[in-house]
Design an enzyme around this catalytic site. Structure first.
Site, PDB file in Angstrom:
ATOM      1  N   ASP A  34       0.873  -1.170   0.000  1.00 28.68           N
ATOM      2  CA  ASP A  34       0.000   0.000   0.000  1.00 28.68           C
ATOM      3  C   ASP A  34       0.916   1.228   0.000  1.00 28.68           C
ATOM      4  O   ASP A  34       1.479   1.600   1.030  1.00 28.68           O
ATOM      5  CB  ASP A  34      -0.904  -0.032   1.240  1.00 28.68           C
ATOM      6  CG  ASP A  34      -1.721   1.249   1.379  1.00 28.68           C
ATOM      7  OD1 ASP A  34      -1.581   2.142   0.527  1.00 28.68           O
ATOM      8  OD2 ASP A  34      -2.482   1.352   2.357  1.00 28.68           O
ATOM      9  N   LYS A  91      -3.423  12.321  -3.177  1.00 33.19           N
ATOM     10  CA  LYS A  91      -2.409  12.585  -2.145  1.00 33.19           C
ATOM     11  C   LYS A  91      -1.092  13.027  -2.771  1.00 33.19           C
ATOM     12  O   LYS A  91      -0.139  13.323  -2.076  1.00 33.19           O
ATOM     13  CB  LYS A  91      -2.167  11.325  -1.312  1.00 33.19           C
ATOM     14  CG  LYS A  91      -3.365  10.925  -0.450  1.00 33.19           C
ATOM     15  CD  LYS A  91      -3.021   9.722   0.385  1.00 33.19           C
ATOM     16  CE  LYS A  91      -4.241   9.019   0.917  1.00 33.19           C
ATOM     17  NZ  LYS A  91      -4.788   9.660   2.105  1.00 33.19           N
TER      18      LYS A  91
HETATM   19  N1  PMP Z   1      -3.725   3.514   2.713  1.00 28.70           N
HETATM   20  C1  PMP Z   1      -3.106   4.497   3.392  1.00 28.70           C
HETATM   21  C2  PMP Z   1      -1.798   4.200   4.071  1.00 28.70           C
HETATM   22  C3  PMP Z   1      -3.696   5.756   3.465  1.00 28.70           C
HETATM   23  O1  PMP Z   1      -3.084   6.739   4.146  1.00 28.70           O
HETATM   24  C4  PMP Z   1      -4.921   5.997   2.812  1.00 28.70           C
HETATM   25  C5  PMP Z   1      -5.592   7.361   2.871  1.00 28.70           C
HETATM   26  N2  PMP Z   1      -5.573   7.967   4.108  1.00 28.70           N
HETATM   27  C6  PMP Z   1      -5.508   4.944   2.114  1.00 28.70           C
HETATM   28  C7  PMP Z   1      -4.880   3.720   2.076  1.00 28.70           C
HETATM   29  C8  PMP Z   1      -6.811   5.107   1.400  1.00 28.70           C
HETATM   30  O2  PMP Z   1      -6.733   6.086   0.430  1.00 28.70           O
HETATM   31  P1  PMP Z   1      -8.075   6.605  -0.283  1.00 28.70           P
HETATM   32  O3  PMP Z   1      -8.964   7.101   0.803  1.00 28.70           O
HETATM   33  O4  PMP Z   1      -7.594   7.663  -1.198  1.00 28.70           O
HETATM   34  O5  PMP Z   1      -8.627   5.428  -0.996  1.00 28.70           O
END
Ligand code: PMP
Length: 410
Positions: free
Chosen positions: A201, A227
């Site tokens: 991830d 992000k």
């Molecule tokens: N994995 C991690 C480590 C994250 O920080 C995030 C977002 N905070 C996500 C997954 C999920 O991302 P999204 O909400 O854009 O799908």
């Protein structure tokens, strides 16, 4: 000396000139979603204003132009993460969808009851709940790599955990709460040695440091465009070709087919097989522009800048009476996020008081409730940094924390 010309970078982000509650905005929540430079906004607006038409469908100029820009974005992103080919890059909505795609398509097709999925205690819900549901529905068993007190992974028991039953290993490259940077390579090597596949991830890593999925040799890599200076609604699943080819589609419908008759259907080639319906192609083009922007700065320089900012923030926060930093305090293994608690102040109250000073931080469980249970905390506060963060903004955070402490004492 900071490694980036932050003043110049800030000129590309109009939102940073805004005021909040009468104060200049100090935006310290980029780990949740980053701000967007004009280059990204312009790239998207240009499409809407001048060439917009659906991709893959028309034989006319506008549609061909959209298709070309969309394909170009995929090529840029493939280069950015070191994918061997653009065909390894599946456009999805966000990292959550990328991880669900693997859990539904790979997990439900290739895993069976009794198989084990190894994850960590610091996963975001996006890399936790899909496996929990798989455990409920398919009967796979979840196991966790333990953490050290410092908040890094304790790999001393990894070989014991990696039994032949483990078919999948999945973990955050950088934790969104602890900030811990995990070197994926030793885990990937050891998981591959027992035949397990590995998902990384990369949501909090790809925006902030060089990533080369081919060198890592991971099987899947997930990230969210919003992000990393890109728009919302676009993310990436990288997958190795042989896996993507063997996996069934996640969703079905238009675009992802090769041919349909009343009796039968065949799928389009990878990656289009996983991209049912009209794709978010303007957003993909925006993400392509974001990647251009980051590459022009250089990902080594991005990381160097954030390391300096986080080191400074750790030093400053350590001086605050009653402050506890959550996660590693060594900037070498910490991404650009400082998570902390302040004695006797609920993180939500702190967030609200900081907002009055124009300082935007995040408070809560950051979509990592199991981790907070493990830490024995209900909530934490998180200030997170990016290419446009200045040292003076860390000073503004610290000053605002002192002010909040003072206000609540009265
Ligand atoms: N994995 C991690 C480590 C994250 O920080 C995030 C977002 N905070 C996500 C997954 C999920 O991302 P999204 O909400 O854009 O799908």
């Amino acid at each position: 000396m900071l490694s980036l010309d932050v003043a110049r970078i800030r000129r590309d982000f109009p939102i940073l000139n805004e005021r909040v509650n009468g104060m200049p905005l100090v935006f310290l929540d980029s780990a949740a979603s980053s701000q967007k430079p004009i280059q990204v906004l312009d790239a998207m607006e240009r499409v809407y204003r001048t060439t917009y038409a659906n991709v893959h469908r028309g034989v006319y100029w506008n549609s061909e132009q959209s298709t070309e820009l969309y394909d170009e974005a995929r090529r840029k992103i493939a280069r950015f993460i070191g994918a061997p080919s653009p065909e390894n890059v599946v456009f999805v909505r966000n990292a959550t969808e990328a991880l669900n795609l693997v859990a539904y398509s790979y997990g439900r097709h290739f895993l069976k009851a009794g198989d084990e999925v190894l994850l960590t205690e610091f996963e975001h819900h996006a890399n936790f709940v899909p496996w929990q549901v798989l455990a409920r529905e398919v009967g796979v068993k979840l196991k966790f790599i333990p953490m050290t007190l410092e908040g890094t992974l304790d790999l001393s028991k990894l070989d014991e955990l990696l039994t032949p039953k483990v078919k999948l290993v999945t973990f955050a490259h950088v934790s969104n709460v602890l900030g811990t940077i995990t070197d994926p390579r030793p885990i990937i090597e050891r998981a591959h040695a027992i035949g397990a596949k590995v998902i990384v991830d990369g949501c909090q890593a790809a925006p902030h440091m060089p990533v080369d999925v081919k060198a890592l040799d991971c099987d899947f890599y997930a990230l969210s465009g919003h992000k990393m200076l890109g728009p919302t609604g676009i993310g990436i699943l990288y997958g190795k070709s042989e896996l993507l080819e063997a996996m069934p589609p996640f969703m079905t419908g238009g675009d992802m087919i090769s041919s349909v008759t009343f009796e039968d259907v065949t799928w389009a080639d990878v990656p289009v097989k996983f991209e049912a319906g009209t794709p978010a192609f303007v957003e993909s083009i925006g993400l392509g522009a974001a990647v251009d922007y980051l590459q022009a700065i250089g990902m080594e320089a991005v990381r160097a800048h954030e390391k300096e900012i986080v080191a400074y923030a750790i030093d400053r926060m350590s001086e605050v009476p009653g402050a506890t930093i959550i996660g590693p305090t060594n900037p070498e293994i910490r991404g650009g996020a400082l998570t902390f608690t302040i004695k006797d102040i609920h993180p939500h109250d702190l967030g609200t008081l900081l907002d009055r000073e124009g300082v935007a931080i995040r408070a809560g469980h950051h979509c990592a409730q199991p981790l907070h249970i493990r830490l024995g905390l209900k909530a934490t506060a998180r200030a997170s940094f990016y290419i446009y963060t200045e040292q003076r903004e860390v000073d503004a955070l610290i000053e605002a924390v002192y002010k909040a402490k003072h206000t609540l004492k009265k």
